[in-house]
Write a protein that holds these residues in place. Structure first.
Motif, short mmCIF file in Angstrom:
data_model
loop_
_atom_site.label_atom_id
_atom_site.label_comp_id
_atom_site.label_asym_id
_atom_site.label_seq_id
_atom_site.Cartn_x
_atom_site.Cartn_y
_atom_site.Cartn_z
N MET A 1 72.15 -35.76 76.95
CA MET A 1 72.86 -34.64 77.57
C MET A 1 73.11 -33.54 76.55
O MET A 1 73.40 -33.80 75.41
CB MET A 1 74.19 -35.14 78.13
N THR A 2 73.02 -32.27 77.00
CA THR A 2 73.28 -31.16 76.12
C THR A 2 74.72 -30.70 76.33
O THR A 2 75.11 -30.44 77.46
CB THR A 2 72.35 -29.98 76.46
N ALA A 3 75.49 -30.58 75.23
CA ALA A 3 76.88 -30.18 75.39
C ALA A 3 76.95 -28.80 76.03
O ALA A 3 76.21 -27.89 75.67
CB ALA A 3 77.55 -30.13 74.02
N GLY A 4 77.82 -28.66 77.01
CA GLY A 4 78.01 -27.35 77.65
C GLY A 4 76.95 -27.01 78.68
O GLY A 4 76.98 -25.94 79.27
N ALA A 5 75.97 -27.91 78.89
CA ALA A 5 74.93 -27.61 79.87
C ALA A 5 75.54 -27.61 81.25
O ALA A 5 76.40 -28.42 81.55
CB ALA A 5 73.82 -28.66 79.79
N ARG A 6 75.09 -26.69 82.08
CA ARG A 6 75.53 -26.70 83.47
C ARG A 6 74.49 -25.99 84.32
O ARG A 6 73.78 -25.12 83.82
CB ARG A 6 76.90 -26.06 83.63
N PRO A 7 74.41 -26.36 85.58
CA PRO A 7 73.44 -25.67 86.43
C PRO A 7 73.79 -24.19 86.56
O PRO A 7 74.98 -23.82 86.55
CB PRO A 7 73.61 -26.37 87.78
N VAL A 8 72.76 -23.37 86.67
CA VAL A 8 72.98 -21.94 86.90
C VAL A 8 73.54 -21.73 88.30
O VAL A 8 74.37 -20.85 88.54
CB VAL A 8 71.62 -21.20 86.71
N VAL A 9 73.08 -22.55 89.22
CA VAL A 9 73.60 -22.48 90.58
C VAL A 9 73.42 -23.84 91.25
O VAL A 9 72.44 -24.55 91.00
CB VAL A 9 72.90 -21.36 91.40
N VAL A 10 74.40 -24.19 92.08
CA VAL A 10 74.33 -25.44 92.87
C VAL A 10 74.28 -25.04 94.34
O VAL A 10 75.14 -24.29 94.81
CB VAL A 10 75.58 -26.31 92.63
N LEU A 11 73.25 -25.52 95.04
CA LEU A 11 73.11 -25.19 96.46
C LEU A 11 73.64 -26.33 97.32
O LEU A 11 73.27 -27.49 97.11
CB LEU A 11 71.63 -24.95 96.80
N VAL A 12 74.51 -25.99 98.27
CA VAL A 12 75.03 -26.98 99.22
C VAL A 12 74.82 -26.47 100.64
O VAL A 12 74.60 -25.28 100.84
CB VAL A 12 76.53 -27.28 98.98
N GLY A 13 74.92 -27.38 101.59
CA GLY A 13 74.76 -27.00 102.99
C GLY A 13 74.13 -28.14 103.77
O GLY A 13 73.69 -29.13 103.18
N PRO A 14 74.10 -28.00 105.08
CA PRO A 14 73.61 -29.10 105.93
C PRO A 14 72.09 -29.25 105.86
O PRO A 14 71.40 -28.37 105.33
CB PRO A 14 74.04 -28.66 107.33
N PRO A 15 71.58 -30.34 106.39
CA PRO A 15 70.13 -30.50 106.48
C PRO A 15 69.54 -29.30 107.22
O PRO A 15 70.12 -28.85 108.22
CB PRO A 15 69.95 -31.77 107.33
N GLY A 16 68.44 -28.78 106.73
CA GLY A 16 67.81 -27.64 107.38
C GLY A 16 68.33 -26.30 106.87
O GLY A 16 67.79 -25.25 107.22
N ALA A 17 69.35 -26.32 106.02
CA ALA A 17 69.85 -25.06 105.47
C ALA A 17 68.80 -24.43 104.56
O ALA A 17 68.78 -23.22 104.36
CB ALA A 17 71.14 -25.29 104.68
N GLY A 18 67.95 -25.28 104.00
CA GLY A 18 66.89 -24.77 103.12
C GLY A 18 67.21 -24.94 101.65
O GLY A 18 66.63 -24.27 100.79
N LYS A 19 68.08 -25.89 101.32
CA LYS A 19 68.49 -26.08 99.91
C LYS A 19 67.28 -26.36 99.02
O LYS A 19 67.10 -25.74 97.97
CB LYS A 19 69.51 -27.24 99.80
N SER A 20 66.47 -27.35 99.43
CA SER A 20 65.33 -27.73 98.59
C SER A 20 64.31 -26.59 98.52
O SER A 20 63.77 -26.28 97.44
CB SER A 20 64.66 -28.99 99.14
N THR A 21 64.05 -25.96 99.65
CA THR A 21 63.06 -24.87 99.71
C THR A 21 63.51 -23.69 98.85
O THR A 21 62.74 -23.14 98.05
CB THR A 21 62.90 -24.39 101.17
N VAL A 22 64.78 -23.30 99.01
CA VAL A 22 65.29 -22.13 98.28
C VAL A 22 65.45 -22.45 96.79
O VAL A 22 65.19 -21.61 95.93
CB VAL A 22 66.61 -21.64 98.92
N ALA A 23 65.82 -23.69 96.49
CA ALA A 23 65.95 -24.08 95.08
C ALA A 23 64.61 -23.90 94.37
O ALA A 23 64.56 -23.40 93.24
CB ALA A 23 66.42 -25.54 94.97
N ALA A 24 63.53 -24.30 95.02
CA ALA A 24 62.20 -24.15 94.40
C ALA A 24 61.90 -22.68 94.14
O ALA A 24 61.38 -22.31 93.07
CB ALA A 24 61.15 -24.78 95.30
N LEU A 25 62.22 -21.82 95.10
CA LEU A 25 61.95 -20.38 94.93
C LEU A 25 62.81 -19.80 93.81
O LEU A 25 62.34 -18.97 93.02
CB LEU A 25 62.24 -19.64 96.25
N LEU A 26 64.06 -20.23 93.74
CA LEU A 26 64.96 -19.74 92.68
C LEU A 26 64.46 -20.20 91.30
O LEU A 26 64.49 -19.43 90.33
CB LEU A 26 66.38 -20.25 92.90
N GLY A 27 64.02 -21.45 91.25
CA GLY A 27 63.51 -21.98 89.99
C GLY A 27 62.33 -21.14 89.48
O GLY A 27 62.25 -20.80 88.31
#
Ligand SMILES: Nc1ncnc2c1ncn2[C@@H]1O[C@H](COP(=O)(O)OP(=O)(O)OP(=O)(O)O)[C@@H](O)[C@H]1O
Ligand SMILES: O=C(O)C1=C[C@@H](O)[C@@H](O)[C@H](O)C1
Ligand SMILES: [Mg+2]
Length: 170
Positions: A1-27
Motif C-alpha cells: 500500500m502507498t501511504a496517502g493513496a486514495r482514489p481520485v473518484v469513487v462511483l456509487v449507484g444502483p445496478p445499471g447506473a453505469g458505474k463500471s462503464t463510466v469508470a472505464a471512460l474516466l480511467g
C-alpha cells in the motif's frame, strides 16, 4: 500500500447506473487505473458474483465485498467503481467519509432497461422492474448520504456522463 493513496473518484449507484462503464471512460480520460470491487471479489474468490450468491449466500458476499472496498479505498489511486449494494454496509459508509464520491443517479425506467434480463445480477432475477423499484426506493437515501456529488445519467450517453464527472473533478 502507498501511504496517502486514495482514489481520485469513487462511483456509487444502483445496478445499471453505469458505474463500471463510466469508470472505464474516466480511467481512459485521466490516464488512471480503474478498479471495480465486483471484479476484485471475483478475482479473490475465483467465482462469478452470480455464483457467489448461490454458493455462499448474500451475507458472505457482502462481507467479502466490504473487505474489497476497504482495501481499494486504502490503496487505489485511480478511479474506483463500487458494487451497487456496497454502500448499504455501515462500515463502508464510514470508510467513504472524506473521499470524493459520485452518485450516478438513474431513474427506474432507464435502470430496468439497461440491465434487461441479464442473469449476472442475482438481486434482479424475476421481475426486473419491480425488484429494481424496491432497490432504488430503499437505497436512494443512502446513495445520496454518502455522495459528495450527484450526476444524473438519464438521457445521457456514458461519454456525456463521464464528461459531467470530469467537470466536477476539474
Ligand atoms: N448512460 C448510459 N446510457 C445507456 N446505457 C448505459 C449507460 N451507462 C451504462 N449503460 C449500459 O447499461 C448496462 C449496465 O452498465 P454498467 O455495467 O456500467 O452498470 P453498473 O452501474 O456498473 O452496474 P452493477 O452495479 O450491476 O455493476 C451496460 O450494458 C451499459 O452499456
Ligand atoms: O446492487 C447490488 O446489490 C449488486 C450490484 C452488483 O454490482 C453486484 O455487486 C451484485 O450483483 C449486487
Ligand atoms: Mg458494475
Amino acid at each position: 500500500m502507498t501511504a496517502g493513496a486514495r482514489p481520485v473518484v469513487v462511483l456509487v449507484g444502483p445496478p445499471g447506473a453505469g458505474k463500471s462503464t463510466v469508470a472505464a471512460l474516466l480511467g481512459e480520460a485521466l490516464g488512471l487505473e480503474v478498479r471495480d470491487t465486483d471484479s476484485d471479489v471475483e478475482a479473490a474468490t475465483g467465482t462469478a458474483i452470480a455464483d457467489l450468491f448461490v454458493t455462499y449466500g448474500e451475507d458472505r458476499f457482502r462481507a467479502l465485498e466490504a473487505e474489497a472496498v476497504a482495501t481499494a479505498l486504502a490503496e487505489h489511486r485511480g478511479v474506483l467503481a463500487l458494487g451497487g449494494g456496497a454502500v448499504m454496509r455501515p462500515a463502508t459508509q464510514e470508510a467513504l467519509r472524506g473521499h470524493t464520491v459520485v452518485f450516478l443517479d438513474v431513474g427506474l425506467a432507464e435502470a430496468a432497461s439497461r440491465v434487461g434480463l441479464s442473469s449476472s445480477r442475482p438481486l434482479l432475477l424475476g421481475n426486473v422492474r419491480s425488484q429494481m423499484k424496491g432497490l432504488l426506493d430503499s437505497r436512494r437515501p443512502t446513495y445520496e448520504a454518502v455522495a459528495t456529488h450527484v450526476v444524473s445519467t438519464d438521457g445521457r450517453t456514458p461519454s456525456e456522463v463521464a464528461e459531467a464527472v470530469l467537470i466536477l473533478l476539474a
